[in-house]
Design an enzyme around this catalytic site. Structure first.
Site, PDB file in Angstrom:
ATOM      1  N   ARG A 505       0.832  -1.201   0.000  1.00  0.00           N
ATOM      2  CA  ARG A 505       0.000   0.000   0.000  1.00  0.00           C
ATOM      3  C   ARG A 505       0.871   1.257   0.000  1.00  0.00           C
ATOM      4  O   ARG A 505       2.094   1.198  -0.119  1.00  0.00           O
ATOM      5  CB  ARG A 505      -0.953  -0.018   1.187  1.00  0.00           C
ATOM      6  CG  ARG A 505      -0.289   0.123   2.544  1.00  0.00           C
ATOM      7  CD  ARG A 505      -1.323  -0.038   3.656  1.00  0.00           C
ATOM      8  NE  ARG A 505      -0.748   0.100   4.984  1.00  0.00           N
ATOM      9  CZ  ARG A 505      -1.148  -0.594   6.036  1.00  0.00           C
ATOM     10  NH1 ARG A 505      -2.107  -1.490   5.916  1.00  0.00           N
ATOM     11  NH2 ARG A 505      -0.587  -0.393   7.227  1.00  0.00           N
ATOM     12  N   ASP A 506       0.244   2.397   0.149  1.00  0.00           N
ATOM     13  CA  ASP A 506       0.949   3.678   0.102  1.00  0.00           C
ATOM     14  C   ASP A 506       1.626   3.972   1.441  1.00  0.00           C
ATOM     15  O   ASP A 506       1.350   4.968   2.093  1.00  0.00           O
ATOM     16  CB  ASP A 506      -0.018   4.808  -0.279  1.00  0.00           C
ATOM     17  CG  ASP A 506      -1.250   4.858   0.609  1.00  0.00           C
ATOM     18  OD1 ASP A 506      -1.343   4.053   1.566  1.00  0.00           O
ATOM     19  OD2 ASP A 506      -2.135   5.691   0.345  1.00  0.00           O
ATOM     20  N   GLU A 507       2.537   3.074   1.826  1.00  0.00           N
ATOM     21  CA  GLU A 507       3.237   3.215   3.103  1.00  0.00           C
ATOM     22  C   GLU A 507       4.646   2.659   2.923  1.00  0.00           C
ATOM     23  O   GLU A 507       5.568   3.395   2.633  1.00  0.00           O
ATOM     24  CB  GLU A 507       2.462   2.482   4.199  1.00  0.00           C
ATOM     25  CG  GLU A 507       2.742   3.017   5.591  1.00  0.00           C
ATOM     26  CD  GLU A 507       1.645   2.626   6.568  1.00  0.00           C
ATOM     27  OE1 GLU A 507       1.928   2.649   7.773  1.00  0.00           O
ATOM     28  OE2 GLU A 507       0.519   2.285   6.140  1.00  0.00           O
ATOM     29  N   TRP A 589       7.455   1.623  20.097  1.00  0.00           N
ATOM     30  CA  TRP A 589       7.971   1.885  18.760  1.00  0.00           C
ATOM     31  C   TRP A 589       9.406   2.413  18.860  1.00  0.00           C
ATOM     32  O   TRP A 589      10.339   1.801  18.354  1.00  0.00           O
ATOM     33  CB  TRP A 589       7.050   2.873  18.028  1.00  0.00           C
ATOM     34  CG  TRP A 589       5.959   2.192  17.274  1.00  0.00           C
ATOM     35  CD1 TRP A 589       5.815   2.112  15.908  1.00  0.00           C
ATOM     36  CD2 TRP A 589       4.841   1.470  17.814  1.00  0.00           C
ATOM     37  NE1 TRP A 589       4.702   1.377  15.585  1.00  0.00           N
ATOM     38  CE2 TRP A 589       4.083   0.974  16.728  1.00  0.00           C
ATOM     39  CE3 TRP A 589       4.411   1.179  19.098  1.00  0.00           C
ATOM     40  CZ2 TRP A 589       2.918   0.215  16.909  1.00  0.00           C
ATOM     41  CZ3 TRP A 589       3.264   0.417  19.279  1.00  0.00           C
ATOM     42  CH2 TRP A 589       2.539  -0.050  18.201  1.00  0.00           C
ATOM     43  N   GLU A 800      -1.580  -8.279   8.890  1.00  0.00           N
ATOM     44  CA  GLU A 800      -1.504  -7.146   9.812  1.00  0.00           C
ATOM     45  C   GLU A 800      -2.506  -7.281  10.954  1.00  0.00           C
ATOM     46  O   GLU A 800      -2.228  -6.925  12.100  1.00  0.00           O
ATOM     47  CB  GLU A 800      -1.779  -5.846   9.053  1.00  0.00           C
ATOM     48  CG  GLU A 800      -1.724  -4.599   9.892  1.00  0.00           C
ATOM     49  CD  GLU A 800      -1.905  -3.341   9.051  1.00  0.00           C
ATOM     50  OE1 GLU A 800      -1.469  -2.267   9.515  1.00  0.00           O
ATOM     51  OE2 GLU A 800      -2.460  -3.438   7.936  1.00  0.00           O
TER      52      GLU A 800
END
Length: 949
Positions: A505-507, A589, A800
């Site tokens: 995807r756009d990531e 993170w 995911e």
């Protein structure tokens, strides 16, 4: 003795296969014990690589493996010698380094301490060792390393870019650049040094240079830009030559993020290249990028990482990178001023074409599309074979899945097109594959194909960072074997120069949270040391001055590439709806800055990575300390939390929500504890005392804020208990009660409820606290939510979400629904350590001391794992049959092992047909409660245990 004889009789009668094995070993082993086996040295490596060229490590570390069919082989001393000329190395003269005999068992990461290295210098080296009887081996085969360009002044080339106008707001045709040059003498050797703003592909005299793709790779370009070194001796000739280059947008100026920002790092593509040619007479020439080059555009009309490629074969210019091509209509180039002080040699493996996949089926969908099924969700591209009229356009659309009606499902790609178009030139069969774009897909819809396509017309080309495969796992459960397959393919698909979250995807960014939870699993399956080392350099340079770590590395979420971060992630302008965050504020993170270096130390025994990342690690812990203040509770800022945890539609239980301040404080403690251990390894004693004290204060604050006197956590979730127990945040009297509460929660739901933050911990926590069968319950569950549920839906990679496809066959929210997302694959580490039983000893990292402790359960009758460590192959394979537990173990030379036989009694166990204590290589063995504990040297062993009942 009577007991042993009775046991042997039972053993022989019960299993004829093992009888043969035992007779063979007992009859031959006394003879083999009298013979001294040959010890060989192999796999000589420099900075994890075999014969690397173009490195810039001034004191590279050398490693080797020892091969022997004997047991208990140890290195007691080594000698390394190095020279610039092979003949000198063989004669022992004019050496640049000779360690003489060093009394040491160190066979990995031995630091070069010879003469200072110079740019372009090649150094040959070899090693020999002495065994435990002080016998020397033969010298190893000769290996080498070669330095790159070590100073900015070594670069004689200028940055050049085509002198043409472009519309920088959209994708542009890929420029071609070329230069003709003459070499006047006989060539001895030639090196090509090259980098680019954007991606490059180099051709010399019509031949492609190198096997890598997507070079120069993706780094934090403002601070670190990689260059590559190629040996091009065989591609040059005395006389006329031509060098050509194709440039692509890549990560540098292509479309980026869900906002489709272009030109993040810059607006102009550029090339920096030089060829150093050494002649046989001792003179040399250098060819560089300068104003004499020419430029044009060719058949690649667009090539974008997200959107794909458009290629018009009618615009090909045959022979453009060969001598004799007419370039009189090409444009000039112009030299530009651009930094060369940030150029670095590559640390990690290059991205390469690794394998090919043939389609397994052609489907005619209900909406009329022709779709090829490759049978595997993969990352790379399609190689197309086609023949037809000129001007025919073949369009390839890529997707991970078909929807419940059997049509191509592309909604989860969001704004990424993942589309390739090829325009035929006509005539003979044409073969095409994209250049600067990759796709994540299993299914390919083909439109405009002339004639009827067959399975032979499409081939999947799998690409990823060229890491050496290191580990594998299998067991008696086919679905768990598929889970392992999916874990490995999830890693392949997302280890493309950086550890990305997803490939479709756009990531496609280096999300830090995914990276840290998966790192132990990654390092078991592949040799990921240099891959992560390269990425951690960017983690350090992208760190903010106050110590905060970006959510993604390289950090492309800073507005327009600026050095400052503002609150750009607001729900109005961004999809998906991330919380409004300052970069680096999210616990779990940003802790990748501490956890990943420590993981590399444990897996590879690499102290240098701790030393090099120490300031970054310390900066992050100090950032959290400043956030927490005197309360030692990190209860401010915004965090991602237990991302994608289990949610339900039950009115009385909406889902497993763990308070973010609990998670943040837990990770504050965990990273502080790791930093304290790191300081101890690096002999920073004062820092070790400071951070040990800080850890205790955080632990006390955690207990006061989040734990009741009866061991209940304020967030009564599986993730909360997993964090508290895994990170040692509870007082000893409360650990048992907390573990009981975690077990009760699992018993109640009969499934996992964690998200990213808890999934990598829960099975190990259950195991460590005596609830092994509950851990197996979670592993074996096939219904949603579970690790095996996606497999029931045909998954070939890790998803995911737990329910990317819902039980009713509909899809989860397309805004966040990748089907190749490795984070939940972190369960692999538990498979390898617990099910198969290969563990690391933190006190002797890098598998110097190996713990073999299989823990059967869950209805499995067998399991096995292999891992090729820095020292060699480790294997643990067990099988339960005919009332016996059989365990095969391989321990590499120059290591030792502790082997635990579960539920075994010494008087009912043997090794290769004899009492364990009598077996060669066994240093010690004794009964430890219900287990047998064995201390052993290197070698292959076969243990047989008669089980009760």
């Amino acid at each position: 003795m009577i007991e042993l004889n009775s046991m042997l009789t039972l053993f022989l009668i019960s299993n004829m296969t093992i009888l043969f094995f035992a007779v063979l070993l007992t009859s031959t082993y006394p003879l083999s014990a009298k013979l001294k086996s040959k010890i060989n040295l192999t796999r000589l490596r420099v900075e994890y690589k075999t014969n690397p060229i173009g490195i810039d490590v001034m004191h590279p570390r050398l490693s080797w493996e020892i091969l022997s069919d004997e047991r208990g082989v140890k290195q007691t001393a080594y000698q390394i010698r190095a020279a610039e000329v092979v003949e000198n190395l063989k004669s022992g003269e004019k050496l640049v380094w000779d360690t003489d005999k060093v009394q040491s068992d160190q066979s990995i990461h031995v630091e070069y301490q010879g003469f200072s290295v110079k740019s372009g210098q090649r150094i040959y080296w070899q090693v020999r060792i002495w065994d435990e009887q002080d016998h020397p081996t033969d010298w190893s085969e000769i290996a080498f390393w070669e330095m790159g360009l070590l100073e900015p002044s070594d670069w004689k080339a200028s940055w050049i870019t085509p002198d043409t106008e472009e519309d920088i707001t959209t994708s542009q045709p890929c420029p071609l650049l070329r230069k003709e040059f003459t070499l006047t003498k006989k060539i001895k050797s030639a090196r090509l040094y090259v980098t680019s703003l954007g991606l490059y592909e180099i051709q010399l005299n019509g031949q492609r240079v190198g096997n890598d793709v997507f070079s120069p790779g993706w780094t934090s370009y403002f601070k670190r830009l990689q260059y590559q070194t190629y040996d091009v001796t065989s591609l040059l000739t005395t006389g006329e030559n031509v060098i050509g280059a194709i440039l692509g947008d890549g990560w540098y100026r292509g479309f980026w993020t869900w906002d489709m920002i272009r030109n993040y790092y810059g607006e102009k593509l550029a090339l920096l290249l030089q060829i150093l040619v050494d002649y046989q007479d001792g003179t040399s020439d250098i060819i560089t990028t300068d104003s004499s080059w020419k430029a044009a555009t060719g058949p690649i009309l667009e090539s974008d990482i997200y959107h794909g490629e458009i290629y018009d074969a009618r615009l090909e210019m045959n022979g453009w990178s060969k001598v004799g091509f007419d370039d009189q209509h090409w444009h000039p180039v112009k030299q530009i001023n651009h930094n060369i002080k940030n150029l670095v040699a590559p640390i990690g493996p290059a991205v390469c074409k690794i394998q090919e996949i043939k389609p397994i089926n052609i489907i005619k969908t209900s909406n009329g599309e022709t779709v090829f099924d490759l049978g595997q969700n993969m990352v790379g591209w399609i190689r197309l074979r086609v023949q037809g009229p000129a001007g025919t356009t073949v369009t390839l659309k890529h997707a991970e899945l078909l929807d419940k009606d059997g049509n191509l499902y592309t909604e989860n790609l969001r704004k990424a097109k993942q589309r390739v178009q090829y325009i035929l030139k006509g005539g003979a069969e044409e073969i095409y594959q994209p250049h600067f774009s990759f796709q994540g897909f299993r299914y390919v819809a083909v439109d405009g194909f002339p004639g009827v396509p067959t399975l032979d017309n499409l081939t999947g080309i799998v690409i990823h960072s060229d890491m050496t495969a290191a580990g594998d796992f299998s067991c008696s459960n086919a679905m768990i074997n598929q889970l392992q397959h999916n874990i490995q393919w999830g890693q392949k698909g997302n280890f493309l120069d950086v550890p990305t979250d997803c490939p479709q995807r756009d990531e496609r960014m280096g999300w830090t949270g995914d990276a840290q939870v998966f790192a132990p699993t990654a390092c078991f399956n592949f040799d990921a040391a240099s891959f992560y080392t390269k990425w951690l350099k960017d983690v350090a340079v992208d760190q903010f001055p106050d110590g905060a770590i970006p959510h993604v590395v390289p950090d492309v979420l800073r507005t327009g590439g600026s050095a400052a971060w503002e609150d750009v992630l607001d729900t109005k302008s961004n999809t998906p709806p991330f919380p409004k965050l300052r970069a680096g504020a999210s616990a779990a993170w940003a802790d990748a800055a501490v956890i990943v270096p420590w993981t590399l130390y444990l897996c590879y025994g690499d102290k240098r990575i701790l030393a090099e990342q120490y300031q970054c690690m310390k900066g992050w812990v100090d950032y959290m300390k400043n956030q927490a203040g005197d309360s030692y509770l990190w209860n401010k800022g915004a965090h991602f939390g237990d991302w994608l945890a289990f949610a339900s539609n039950r009115s009385d239980y909406p889902g497993a929500t763990t308070d973010k301040d609990l998670i943040a404080t837990a990770y504050f403690a965990h990273s502080t504890n790791i930093l304290q251990k790191t300081a101890m390894v690096l002999k920073k004693k004062q820092d070790a005392r400071i951070y040990a004290d800080l850890f205790e204060k955080i632990k006390q604050a955690f207990q006061a804020e989040f734990v009741t006197p009866n061991g209940r956590l304020t967030s009564n979730t599986q993730t909360a208990y997993s964090l508290a127990l895994a990170f040692n945040l509870l007082a000893d009297p409360l650990k048992t009660k907390a573990a009981e509460r975690l077990a009760a929660d699992v018993e109640n739901f009969r499934h996992i409820t964690t998200g990213f933050v808890g999934a990598n911990l829960i099975n190990q926590v259950l195991t460590d606290n005596g609830y092994l069968e509950l851990a197996y319950l979670l592993l074996n569950r096939k219904e949603y939510p579970s690790w095996l549920y996606p497999i029931t839906k045909g998954a070939t990679t890790i998803w995911e979400r737990w329910d990317g496809i819902k039980p009713d066959a509909t899809f989860q929210d397309a805004e966040m629904n990748s089907f190749n997302h490795y984070a939940y694959g972190a369960i692999g580490n538990w498979l390898y350590q617990v099910v198969a039983g290969i563990e690391i000893d933190p006190n002797q990292p890098g598998y110097k001391h190996i713990i073999i402790r299989p823990q059967p359960g869950g209805g499995l009758s067998s399991a096995s794992a292999t891992h090729h460590s820095m020292y060699g192959k480790i294997e643990s394979a067990w099988k339960i049959e005919n009332g016996t537990f059989n365990l095969s173990v391989t321990i590499p030379p120059n290591t030792i092992a502790t082997i635990i036989l579960p539920g075994a009694q010494l008087n009912k166990a043997m090794e290769s047909g004899q009492p364990i204590k009598n077996a060669k290589g066994i240093v010690n063995c004794f009964q430890q409660k219900n287990d047998i504990k064995i201390e052993a040297g290197s070698g292959s062993y076969f243990f047989w245990v008669k089980q009760d009942g």
